[in-house]
Design an enzyme around this catalytic site. Structure first.
Site, PDB file in Angstrom:
ATOM      1  N   LYS A  62      59.003 115.008  74.704  1.00 43.10           N
ATOM      2  CA  LYS A  62      58.130 113.829  74.744  1.00 43.10           C
ATOM      3  C   LYS A  62      58.639 112.796  75.741  1.00 43.10           C
ATOM      4  O   LYS A  62      57.862 112.008  76.293  1.00 43.10           O
ATOM      5  CB  LYS A  62      57.966 113.220  73.355  1.00 43.10           C
TER       6      LYS A  62
ATOM      7  N   ARG B 139      61.688 103.689  76.191  1.00 49.29           N
ATOM      8  CA  ARG B 139      62.501 103.370  77.371  1.00 49.29           C
ATOM      9  C   ARG B 139      62.092 104.186  78.586  1.00 49.29           C
ATOM     10  O   ARG B 139      62.077 103.677  79.710  1.00 49.29           O
ATOM     11  CB  ARG B 139      63.980 103.601  77.055  1.00 49.29           C
ATOM     12  N   ASN B 140      61.794 105.454  78.377  1.00 43.75           N
ATOM     13  CA  ASN B 140      61.461 106.318  79.512  1.00 43.75           C
ATOM     14  C   ASN B 140      60.199 105.841  80.225  1.00 43.75           C
ATOM     15  O   ASN B 140      60.114 105.884  81.458  1.00 43.75           O
ATOM     16  CB  ASN B 140      61.301 107.759  79.028  1.00 43.75           C
TER      17      ASN B 140
ATOM     18  N   LYS C 132      68.571 113.166  73.899  1.00 44.71           N
ATOM     19  CA  LYS C 132      67.757 114.342  73.610  1.00 44.71           C
ATOM     20  C   LYS C 132      67.665 115.265  74.817  1.00 44.71           C
ATOM     21  O   LYS C 132      67.592 114.814  75.946  1.00 44.71           O
ATOM     22  CB  LYS C 132      66.367 113.897  73.164  1.00 44.71           C
TER      23      LYS C 132
ATOM     24  N   ALA D 146      63.753 101.643  67.570  1.00 48.02           N
ATOM     25  CA  ALA D 146      64.864 101.058  66.816  1.00 48.02           C
ATOM     26  C   ALA D 146      64.630  99.608  66.415  1.00 48.02           C
ATOM     27  O   ALA D 146      64.921  99.214  65.276  1.00 48.02           O
ATOM     28  CB  ALA D 146      66.151 101.176  67.637  1.00 48.02           C
TER      29      ALA D 146
END
Length: 209
Positions: free
Chosen positions: A125, A189-190, A31, A65
């Site tokens: 985000k 993850r971020n 993204k 996911a």
């Protein structure tokens, strides 16, 4: 980047013929934004649309996911704005095609007419989630993290309104907006990478050098 191509056949009652068109639906994993020619930014969906010369819609939402794979209930948002450059009512109805194809008992799909905002939410985000991860790594507490999330949402709204006039505030309250923001700031993850970065002491090591 994940993308599927749909071939949809519809009957033109006025001409008594069948019309078949290709439509792309993309869940943009990497993204972000691309650089526009002459300066500025361009959405990845616009890049895809320009290369393939077909309408493109975007799917975004609070869809971690592994939880989707485990068939735990979640929601997602798909836009239908790119289905027609004229945005006719008949083409807007194709949004229900996306919903019927994708939706399951545990994966709820909401269709909106706001492609730019849906995609902007998915990109920005992740930046807010990095801030949330830094807060977690520094042990600053849930109150500070909540403030980061709230202020981050406000900045996301301002960004969308500045670069994409006509942004609908209601879209930020769909799954692609506040829901995806909260999920990413707690389980994405971020956030995890940012927390790990702080705890690795790499920040202190770099400042010493």
């Amino acid at each position: 980047m994940e993308q599927c191509m749909l071939g949809i056949t519809r009957r033109d009652r006025k001409r008594n013929t069948c019309v078949r068109k290709m439509i792309g639906v993309t869940d943009i994993i990497d993204k972000g934004f691309d650089t526009a020619e002459g300066g500025g930014i361009v959405l990845i969906s616009h890049v895809i649309q320009g290369i393939l010369s077909i309408p493109v819609s975007v799917l975004m939402g609070a869809n971690l996911a592994h939880e989707v794979a485990e068939e735990k209930f979640c929601e997602t948002t798909v836009d239908r704005s790119h289905l027609s450059s004229l945005r006719s009512c008949r083409d807007k109805e194709l949004g229900t095609v996306f919903r019927d194809l994708i939706q399951t008992d545990y994966f709820r799909v909401v269709v909106v007419d706001d492609v730019e905002t849906v995609e902007v939410c998915g990109a920005l985000k992740n930046i807010v989630a990095c801030g949330a991860g830094f807060v977690d790594g520094l042990g600053l507490g849930d109150n500070t993290k909540a403030a980061v999330i709230r202020l981050g949402l406000m900045e996301m709204i301002k960004f969308a309104e500045e670069y994409y006039p006509g942004t609908r505030l209601s879209t930020f309250f769909e799954s692609c907006g506040v829901a995806d923001l909260v999920t990413t700031c707690y389980g994405g993850r971020n956030r995890k990478v940012s927390e790990a970065f702080v705890k690795s002491n790499k920040v202190n090591n770099r400042s010493k050098n």
